[in-house]
Scaffold this motif. Structure first.
Motif, mmCIF file in Angstrom:
data_model
loop_
_atom_site.group_PDB
_atom_site.id
_atom_site.type_symbol
_atom_site.label_atom_id
_atom_site.label_comp_id
_atom_site.label_asym_id
_atom_site.label_seq_id
_atom_site.Cartn_x
_atom_site.Cartn_y
_atom_site.Cartn_z
ATOM 1 N N SER A 5 0.867 -1.178 0.000
ATOM 2 C CA SER A 5 0.000 0.000 0.000
ATOM 3 C C SER A 5 0.909 1.235 0.000
ATOM 4 O O SER A 5 2.093 1.149 0.356
ATOM 5 C CB SER A 5 -0.887 0.004 1.250
ATOM 6 N N PRO A 6 0.375 2.392 -0.380
ATOM 7 C CA PRO A 6 1.193 3.616 -0.326
ATOM 8 C C PRO A 6 1.749 3.857 1.083
ATOM 9 O O PRO A 6 2.898 4.283 1.228
ATOM 10 C CB PRO A 6 0.216 4.717 -0.741
ATOM 11 N N GLU A 7 0.956 3.567 2.119
ATOM 12 C CA GLU A 7 1.419 3.751 3.501
ATOM 13 C C GLU A 7 2.600 2.828 3.799
ATOM 14 O O GLU A 7 3.593 3.246 4.398
ATOM 15 C CB GLU A 7 0.284 3.471 4.491
ATOM 16 N N GLU A 8 2.510 1.568 3.374
ATOM 17 C CA GLU A 8 3.587 0.610 3.620
ATOM 18 C C GLU A 8 4.857 1.016 2.876
ATOM 19 O O GLU A 8 5.963 0.959 3.423
ATOM 20 C CB GLU A 8 3.149 -0.795 3.217
ATOM 21 N N ARG A 9 4.701 1.444 1.640
ATOM 22 C CA ARG A 9 5.855 1.884 0.834
ATOM 23 C C ARG A 9 6.524 3.089 1.505
ATOM 24 O O ARG A 9 7.746 3.127 1.670
ATOM 25 C CB ARG A 9 5.367 2.238 -0.571
ATOM 26 N N SER A 10 5.729 4.052 1.904
ATOM 27 C CA SER A 10 6.246 5.250 2.562
ATOM 28 C C SER A 10 6.918 4.903 3.890
ATOM 29 O O SER A 10 7.980 5.437 4.223
ATOM 30 C CB SER A 10 5.099 6.237 2.801
ATOM 31 N N THR A 11 6.324 3.989 4.651
ATOM 32 C CA THR A 11 6.884 3.571 5.932
ATOM 33 C C THR A 11 8.258 2.931 5.729
ATOM 34 O O THR A 11 9.206 3.232 6.455
ATOM 35 C CB THR A 11 5.931 2.599 6.656
#
Length: 186
Positions: free
Chosen positions: A111-117
């Protein structure tokens, strides 16, 4: 929540900071899932912490994320970008998802959140190349570990991506002749 323990007198404080049992207790020097224990009660957590501390080793104590169900995510970050990701699932009845412990892997879309994290975790550790291990918790992606020397075999096999090649490309693109920080010759 992750806490670090060095002083055996801080056992109660560490248990409280990590939110109480169940807890995952890890030897800092452990690898491939070795030295990782799930303590179901505060009493067992205290016993494990005291046993590890008797060997004068440093440990991490982490909140157990039950909803992850023995599954985690390994994101490989190279040069500030996630170049591959896999989902690892532990063997039957195993909370550790390490491939060396009998786990399995498959490619996964983050997810975008996982990638950013993953990218932020690498950046906060000052690493150009690393593996970021995350869990999918009810409150979002949580980082379990940032590995500065990640194994590539499992994620290359699962993703079909030549990650070693991507690391070499990054080094070739970013290396500056004569700008090494080592004092050695050769």
């Amino acid at each position: 929540m992750t806490t670090f323990a060095h002083d055996p007198k801080q056992t109660e404080e560490v248990l409280e900071l990590a939110g109480g049992a169940p807890l995952v207790i890890k030897l800092l020097e452990g690898t491939q899932g070795l030295g990782v224990v799930l303590a179901d009660t505060d009493r067992s957590a205290k016993s494990v912490i005291e046993a590890f501390r008797a060997t004068k080793t440093n440990i991490l104590v982490q909140e157990f994320i039950k909803e992850a169900g023995g599954t985690d995510i390994r994101a490989l970050v190279v040069g500030g970008k996630v170049v591959a990701a896999m989902q690892r699932t532990g063997a039957e009845g195993e909370f550790r998802s390490n491939l060396h412990r009998g786990g399995s892997a498959k490619i996964i879309k983050l997810s975008p959140e996982e990638r950013s994290t993953a990218v932020r975790a690498a950046k906060s550790m000052g690493l150009n190349v690393c593996g970021v291990d995350m869990l999918r918790a009810n409150h979002g992606a949580v980082v379990m570990e940032v590995n500065s020397s990640p194994g590539l075999e499992g994620v290359e096999k699962a993703s079909g991506i030549d990650i070693a090649g991507k690391i070499i490309e990054f080094i070739e693109k970013n290396a500056k002749h004569g700008a090494t920080k080592t004092k050695g010759k050769g």
